[in-house]
Design a protein around this motif. Structure first.
Motif, short mmCIF file in Angstrom:
data_model
loop_
_atom_site.label_atom_id
_atom_site.label_comp_id
_atom_site.label_asym_id
_atom_site.label_seq_id
_atom_site.Cartn_x
_atom_site.Cartn_y
_atom_site.Cartn_z
N ARG A 86 28.50 101.62 51.93
CA ARG A 86 29.32 102.81 51.77
C ARG A 86 30.80 102.47 52.02
O ARG A 86 31.11 101.77 52.97
N THR A 87 31.65 102.97 51.15
CA THR A 87 33.08 102.73 51.30
C THR A 87 33.76 103.92 51.93
O THR A 87 33.30 105.07 51.78
N SER A 88 34.82 103.64 52.64
CA SER A 88 35.63 104.71 53.23
C SER A 88 37.08 104.28 53.23
O SER A 88 37.40 103.08 53.21
N GLU A 89 37.97 105.26 53.22
CA GLU A 89 39.40 104.99 53.18
C GLU A 89 40.06 105.47 54.46
O GLU A 89 39.79 106.58 54.93
N THR A 90 40.91 104.63 55.02
CA THR A 90 41.67 104.97 56.24
C THR A 90 43.15 104.91 55.91
O THR A 90 43.62 103.95 55.30
N ALA B 174 38.44 108.30 59.15
CA ALA B 174 37.61 107.43 58.34
C ALA B 174 36.14 107.61 58.73
O ALA B 174 35.82 107.88 59.88
N ARG B 175 35.28 107.45 57.77
CA ARG B 175 33.85 107.48 58.02
C ARG B 175 33.28 106.08 57.81
O ARG B 175 33.89 105.25 57.19
N GLY B 176 32.07 105.87 58.27
CA GLY B 176 31.45 104.57 58.12
C GLY B 176 32.00 103.61 59.15
O GLY B 176 32.23 103.98 60.29
N ASP C 87 30.82 99.52 54.84
CA ASP C 87 29.91 99.32 55.97
C ASP C 87 28.67 98.55 55.52
O ASP C 87 28.50 98.28 54.31
#
Length: 401
Positions: free
Chosen positions: A116-120, A37-39, A112
């Motif tokens: 910004r969205t991120s998927e885990t 994941a990022r962010g 965040d």
């Protein structure tokens, strides 16, 4: 006798258990960070690629330095796991139990501070179950009661296999009511657990029982097969009191006397035909019942076989309130029955029509006491005795909305 009760955790819906899996030393909350994941970093428990996860271990997803936008936990035929998000949007926890032998995928979308969205994504599999158990019967039921019952009615659950993990079962049994009562579960043995309030149900209360047992561990290697829900209603308050000394039954509805019926109780004597003293409950209403002498065969002294009408069963030892035209002359002045409560045909017809399953029928004066395990003798135990077989604290029922 077993132990068990309706504790605070059981009465307050499904318990939110703490995570069991180990976490890295730098993860004080016990939620390991998932990779990819990022962010804002997202942590998932059970950790990615975990196996043999207990079915009652919750899935916990948390984000550091951001918020969770969505969380999905999907398990094929087991279906998705529902959950709740904390008020600040940083922590999600599953509700209920997972299915045994099932692979689950966790997908979390986080945001965040910069938007910004991120998927885990993470995956785990639960411990395999060798056997299943099910609810064999739950009472009251529509066939017997029409689901409107008396103020003394217990909730009775019978399992098809012996249960050893009773606390896990009770935590997943919830009772909701439109009028709150203090209540507790009680194990009579390893396959029977019953619930009753501390005092009689308030009249006209709506009740819902939820047994969310699918995937719940009942014994080593044995897990619940399905969830069960039951809705029923408490009717008006009606209590019948009778005395083997005074030979009369008095029926009170909502505190007001509505019927007085001369009666004849068990004669005692050589065959010890006593009507039991205690708090009985109406167990069934039978237009016709064939009664035979217990333990005495045809041709033996004391043998009888009678067809009787308009009967209300009050114990498992063969006691009924029923029509007895042959003893009308003794009703109101002496005891001549084989242990039942004899009333006139007119009074028996009225009583069966005006009695609900679960109505208390209290008999006094007999030297023989009703045993708590004789029929529905639940109220023979005081509250302290009832809780003696409880391992969780009693508590109030949940509000029924």
């Amino acid at each position: 006798m077993g132990r068990g009760a309706y504790g605070t955790a059981g009465l307050l819906a499904l318990a939110l258990l703490t995570a069991c899996s180990a976490a890295p030393a730098d993860d004080p909350e016990g939620v390991a960070m998932a990779g990819g994941a990022r962010g804002a970093p997202v942590g998932v428990s059970p950790a990615d690629k975990s196996t043999n996860v207990p079915t009652d271990q919750p899935v916990v997803v948390s984000v550091h330095g951001g918020t969770l936008k969505s969380v999905r936990v999907e398990g094929g035929k087991g279906g998705p796991l529902k959950g709740v998000l904390s008020s600040d949007g940083t922590r999600w926890r599953s509700l209920g139990t997972a299915r045994p032998g099932t692979a689950y995928t966790v997908t979390a979308v986080s945001v965040d501070p910069a938007g910004r969205t991120s998927e885990t994504r993470s995956a785990f599999s639960t411990v395999k179950g060798d056997k299943t158990f099910d609810i064999e019967t739950i009472t009251p039921n529509k066939d017997d009661t029409g689901l409107t019952v008396g103020i003394g009615m217990p909730i009775m659950i019978a399992f098809d296999k012996p249960i050893t993990d009773r606390i896990a079962i009770e935590r997943n049994l919830t009772v909701h009511s439109s009028k709150p009562v203090e209540g507790a579960w009680h194990w009579f043995d390893s396959q029977h657990v019953d619930f009753r309030p501390e005092k009689y149900w308030p009249a006209h209360t709506k009740v819902r029982v939820e047994a969310k047992l699918a995937g719940v561990r009942g014994a080593p290697g044995m897990y619940g097969k399905r969830d069960v829900r039951l809705d029923f209603k408490i009717g008006r308050s009606q209590i019948t009191r009778g005395s083997t000394d005074e030979h009369v039954l008095v029926v009170r509805r909502n505190g007001k006397k509505i019927r007085t019926m001369p009666m004849s109780a068990g004669q005692g004597g050589q065959w010890k035909y006593y009507t039991t003293s205690g708090i009985h409950l109406a167990m069934s209403r039978e237009p016709v019942t064939v009664m035979t002498s217990p333990g005495i065969g045809p041709g033996s002294p004391g043998y009888y076989r009678l067809t009787v009408y308009n009967t209300v069963r009050i114990s498992n030892s063969g006691e009924y309130v029923h029509s007895a035209p042959w003893s009308v002359g003794s009703q109101g002045n002496s005891n001549v029955s084989h242990g039942c409560v004899n009333v006139s045909p007119d009074n028996a017809a009225w009583f069966i029509k005006n009695t609900l399953i679960g109505d208390p029928i209290i008999i006094t004066g007999s030297p023989r006491k009703l045993e708590p395990t004789n029929g529905w003798g639940h109220w023979q135990q005081n509250w302290r005795q009832w809780l003696k077989w409880s391992s969780l604290k009693a508590g109030p029922t949940l509000a029924l909305r």
